[in-house]
Design an enzyme around this catalytic site. Sequence first.
Site, mmCIF file in Angstrom:
data_model
loop_
_atom_site.group_PDB
_atom_site.id
_atom_site.type_symbol
_atom_site.label_atom_id
_atom_site.label_comp_id
_atom_site.label_asym_id
_atom_site.label_seq_id
_atom_site.Cartn_x
_atom_site.Cartn_y
_atom_site.Cartn_z
ATOM 1 N N HIS A 1 -29.873 26.399 -45.926
ATOM 2 C CA HIS A 1 -28.947 27.353 -46.559
ATOM 3 C C HIS A 1 -28.942 27.167 -48.075
ATOM 4 C CE1 HIS A 1 -26.997 28.857 -42.872
ATOM 5 N NE2 HIS A 1 -27.304 27.665 -42.396
ATOM 6 N N CYS B 1 -31.697 30.691 -42.431
ATOM 7 C CA CYS B 1 -31.433 30.031 -41.156
ATOM 8 C C CYS B 1 -31.739 30.999 -39.998
ATOM 9 C CB CYS B 1 -29.998 29.491 -41.129
ATOM 10 S SG CYS B 1 -29.862 28.064 -40.058
ATOM 11 N N GLU C 1 -27.872 29.072 -50.224
ATOM 12 C CA GLU C 1 -26.685 29.680 -50.846
ATOM 13 C C GLU C 1 -25.645 28.633 -51.277
ATOM 14 O OE1 GLU C 1 -27.608 30.062 -47.673
ATOM 15 O OE2 GLU C 1 -25.921 30.217 -46.292
HETATM 16 N N1 GLN Z 1 -28.211 29.698 -34.412
HETATM 17 C C1 GLN Z 1 -29.332 29.164 -35.120
HETATM 18 C C2 GLN Z 1 -29.508 27.678 -34.876
HETATM 19 O O1 GLN Z 1 -28.597 27.010 -34.438
HETATM 20 C C3 GLN Z 1 -29.186 29.441 -36.604
HETATM 21 C C4 GLN Z 1 -28.057 28.686 -37.219
HETATM 22 C C5 GLN Z 1 -27.646 29.254 -38.559
HETATM 23 O O2 GLN Z 1 -28.026 30.346 -38.928
HETATM 24 N N2 GLN Z 1 -26.835 28.528 -39.277
HETATM 25 O O3 GLN Z 1 -30.554 27.164 -35.120
#
Ligand code: GLN
Length: 564
Positions: free
Chosen positions: A507, A381, A509
Amino acid sequence: MTRYIFVTGGVVSSLGKGIAAASIGRMLKSRGFSVSVLKLDPYLNVDPGTMSPYQHGEVFVTIDGSETDLDLGHYERFIDVELTSLSNVTAGQIYTEIIGKERSGIYLGGTIQIIPHVTDAIKGHIKALAEQSGADVILVEVGGTVGDIEGQPFLEAIRQVRSDVGRDNTFYIHVTLLPFLGSTKELKTKPTQHSVQALRSMGIHPDAIIGRADHEVEQDVKDKIARFCDVRPENVFGLPTLDSVYKVPLYLEEQGVGETVSEALRLPKNEPNLAYWKHIAEIEDEDEDPLRIAVVGKYVELHDSYLSVAEALRHAGFHHGRKVEIEWISSEEIQESGPDRLLANAAGILVPGGFGHRGVEGMIAAATYARENRIPYLGLCLGMQVMVIEYARNVLGLPEANSLELDADSPDPVINIMEGQEGLVDTGGTMRLGQYPCLLRESTRAREAYGVELVQERHRHRYEYNNDYRIRLEEAGLVASGVAPDDSLVEITEVFDHPFMLGSQFHPEFASRPENAHPLFREFVRAACETPREGEQYELPASEKAGESGSNEFGLRSLVSAEE
Ligand code: GLN
């Protein structure tokens, strides 16, 4: 007939109640029973999505996009189930639901009260999960500690379930702390006695007690608890702090917890199969040369903020027969003193998700270090966005490239705000959340890792890769290897000429399992295992090939074949 196990906590929070409950779920699943889980959180927030990681640790995202308590992660990993929004209910949700009904006149002028309206609403959620999951056993964990004011309606609701569905179909377990007094060198049971007294004053008589302690719990301590708390002596269990959470199911199984619970619930006498769990416990014990992976983030002093990431790394280690040791590196420290010294020992570098600009320049420096030194890198992300910014700045030659989240005036916003996210005022539950499909391009590392063309992965973000830069980035060697099926969004990028440098907008994970490491983590850790170190090279077992799918020696299906 559905059976219910209720787990409450006493004396202090952070006892590992979720791990104990998840382990019980694993013991039942290993006996062939289907299990689903409900975490009841008595706090007034609607969900933990807007809570600070300092307050709450990680926010776990379910496939259907709800932002939930991190214990759901333990449950998914230990029991190998996919949970949904039905599995986490907070007081905030219950009250929102009831007040909404009251405003629309559904109660026909009645007085709205904790009993029966709030308790009925809570029981309604328990019943809904039982019906929709069709599971043999529903595990219900009540968050917080007995005695918390906001927990009372939840305890009253679970108390009522016993009369609703019958004694034989319910089992109440109380998890408490047995503090150790250094001066007299003994575990004290008085706080447990008080906690059980408080529980009994609410009408719940626990069927079993699990005493958490930093030491082994001896028989005389258990006997004392049994006598004072009016619980059968064979139903009092001790759970010392173990060096790996994956040993808890084995430990509790040896103590007879699985048998006690299944007998009390009149489940068929099936033998548990915990062979794989024994295998991973051995890996955790035996590897004297753990694989060092650096996790570079801004909340590294608070490991719970990256719980699923840490667990997914360990799962990948299990796959390769290696114990993974995480070096938690503060991105702000890298920002201050540079990456060389801090990352020197890392066989792989992982930059997890995050929000806000604090420490991001340190993450970008970590990505540059990984790219230039050809150290395996996995970006999740924000970690993927960082990788794109780094590539744009240092390879494409756009020194002011940035994400609009971090610099609203960047002339090269290689990461921009997603359509529909601009100008949103409400912060709760408004991100791009939950599972979305991702198409994998042929002849890429991502495609090789998954071994299939289309995958579903969980998201939680507002910003995304800016397609205006896609052609230039690809020509410079940063490949868009995973995209939304209509090609509108880039979901995975990878550096073409690098042993393993890959970032995902989602994600992975959250989908990893101890028996079934996520393909991207598995391949990242494989690359890290192969990273040459000073004077030596770690050799992988010959049987392990990239993109391998099917069953492993324990007969467990791989994530890839499950999706086919
Ligand atoms: N802050 C970034 C976004 O909103 C990444 C979000 C995250 O890593 N979950 O796109």
